[in-house]
Enzyme design. Structure first.
Site, PDB file in Angstrom:
ATOM      1  N   THR A   1     -24.332   5.510 -20.940  1.00  0.00           N
ATOM      2  CA  THR A   1     -25.376   5.687 -21.952  1.00  0.00           C
ATOM      3  C   THR A   1     -25.072   6.938 -22.756  1.00  0.00           C
ATOM      4  O   THR A   1     -24.636   7.950 -22.204  1.00  0.00           O
ATOM      5  CB  THR A   1     -26.776   5.775 -21.312  1.00  0.00           C
ATOM      6  OG1 THR A   1     -27.754   5.960 -22.324  1.00  0.00           O
ATOM      7  CG2 THR A   1     -26.879   6.916 -20.315  1.00  0.00           C
TER       8      THR A   1
ATOM      9  N   HIS B   1     -27.052   8.231  -3.623  1.00  0.00           N
ATOM     10  CA  HIS B   1     -26.449   8.966  -2.509  1.00  0.00           C
ATOM     11  C   HIS B   1     -26.368   8.121  -1.240  1.00  0.00           C
ATOM     12  O   HIS B   1     -25.671   8.492  -0.277  1.00  0.00           O
ATOM     13  CB  HIS B   1     -27.262  10.232  -2.232  1.00  0.00           C
ATOM     14  CG  HIS B   1     -26.428  11.389  -1.806  1.00  0.00           C
ATOM     15  ND1 HIS B   1     -25.193  11.239  -1.193  1.00  0.00           N
ATOM     16  CD2 HIS B   1     -26.619  12.740  -1.889  1.00  0.00           C
ATOM     17  CE1 HIS B   1     -24.679  12.422  -0.921  1.00  0.00           C
ATOM     18  NE2 HIS B   1     -25.524  13.356  -1.339  1.00  0.00           N
TER      19      HIS B   1
END
Length: 405
Positions: free
Chosen positions: A324, A376
């Protein structure tokens, strides 16, 4: 001949759609393949066109209605209706406007035993809105205008009137309430879901854009001539660098499917595009096999389709990684949100000249901050940081992108 107009066949991932805009009204002539209605789904806007020359005879699902796959939404009459369309009387036109106004208006008129011709319609094409009926019920003295021949009004003698004192305060304090579109609602749900469900973390770095800017300046004219007007932009370098880095760090190119981690042996990169309806992320497929020119052409094509509302569901599905670019709007630094079920997203930002230390000297360089948000649960911090450093190194030495080193 009467023909049923049906909603398109939605894929399994799309449960239903919403009638966004009727472009044709009953009695209005249209030709084969003219756009009749837009249907908005969770992902794209789908168009329904006229099956033949003719006109709509009845609308069965007004704007804002929820429709299912292959549900009948209107009736269509095939044939030459140009003469009939011109002969529609005022009474028929009022009926058309009322029919397109929706069940809420008809119910309100029926409950109050009210003639629709007495109410002034302020909606598109003169259709009645619920607010029009409610306003009339509050103030019945306001009636619909009657078409008559103009009559000269008698000239009244001038009367001295006292002008009101000018107001010193604000004169216009208005608000406008607009229902959230399905696309905007879906975007909101996905973004909130990504933040709530993923263990999202963001790592940052910066890249010196001097080498790429010099390369573009040197070859942009030749590039444009060699590739039939395709311009050499920054996005192709970032997409190509990301594809190379994804090969080296498979966890960044993975996705979650329940308790399974799916590692993709290809690079399908989603590119975020801003449109009037909201942010969409169409997919460039098999980027690892594309040239810079192919990538530039692909991005321009997807962006053009997105802004015109022409993207298909196939254009939106899949994608193993997302890029983006908030920099085109002037963003200096931001934290991009994951595009689930992907595990990482790269955020680009505006290029800004800043003082940096180089060989013991302070120099001014065009710098860009990069942000990599990642899940994560699947990606360790070490891999995420090294992935972003790899992109930085490839961009600061573009020859390595071509040599894949």
């Amino acid at each position: 001949m009467s023909i049923e107009i049906k909603a398109p066949s939605f894929p399994e991932s799309v449960a239903d759609g919403t009638i966004a805009t009727w472009h044709k009204q009953p009695g209005q002539a249209c030709k084969r393949d003219d756009l009749i209605v837009d249907i908005e789904t969770d992902k794209v806007v789908m168009e329904v066109v006229a099956p033949a020359d003719g006109s709509l005879s009845e609308i069965m699902a007004g704007e804002g209605s929820t429709v299912l796959s292959n549900e009948v939404i209107a009736m269509f009459v095939a044939g030459d209706v140009a003469a009939a369309a011109q002969a529609v009387t005022a009474t028929e036109a009022d009926a058309v406007a009322l029919d397109a106004s929706g069940p809420a208006v008809r119910k309100l008129l029926h409950e109050n035993n009210l003639d629709a011709s007495l109410v002034v319609g302020t909606g598109k094409g003169g259709r009645l809105l619920k607010e029009d009926v409610l306003n009339y019920l509050k103030n019945p003295s306001v009636v619909a205008p009657v078409s008559t021949a103009p009559v000269a009004a008698p000239v009244a003698a001038p009367v001295a009137t006292e002008m009101p004192a000018p107001s010193t305060g604000p004169t216009h304090r208005t608000s406008r309430r607009v229902p959230m579109t399905r696309l905007r609602s879906t975007i909101a749900k996905r973004l909130v879901s990504a933040q709530n469900e993923a263990a999202m973390l963001t790592t940052y770095n910066e890249v010196d854009m001097s080498p790429i800017m010099a390369l573009r300046k040197q070859y942009k004219t030749q590039f444009e001539k060699a590739h039939n007007g395709t311009r050499l932009g920054f996005m192709s370098f970032f997409v190509k660098a990301a594809a190379e880095a994804l090969k080296r760090f498979p966890a960044v190119n993975a996705s979650l499917d329940g308790n399974d981690m799916v590692y993709h042996a290809y690079q399908d990169i989603s590119v975020a595009v801003s449109t009037d309806r909201g942010l969409v992320v169409p997919v460039l497929r098999d980027v690892e096999a594309m040239t810079l020119a192919d990538i530039e052409k692909g991005i321009v094509g997807l962006a053009t389709q997105a802004k015109a509302g022409k993207l298909t569901l196939e254009d939106m599905q899949g994608g193993t990684f997302t890029i983006t670019n908030g920099g085109i709007f002037g963003s200096l630094l931001s934290t991009p949100i994951l595009n689930a079920p992907q595990t990482a997203i790269l955020g680009m930002h505006t290029i800004q000249e800043r003082p940096v230390a180089e060989n013991g000297q302070v120099v001014i360089r065009p710098m860009m901050y990069l942000a990599l948000s990642y899940d994560h649960r699947m990606i360790d911090g070490k891999d995420a940081v090294q992935f972003l450093v790899t992109i930085k190194e490839l961009l600061q030495d573009p020859a390595r992108i071509l040599l894949e080193i």
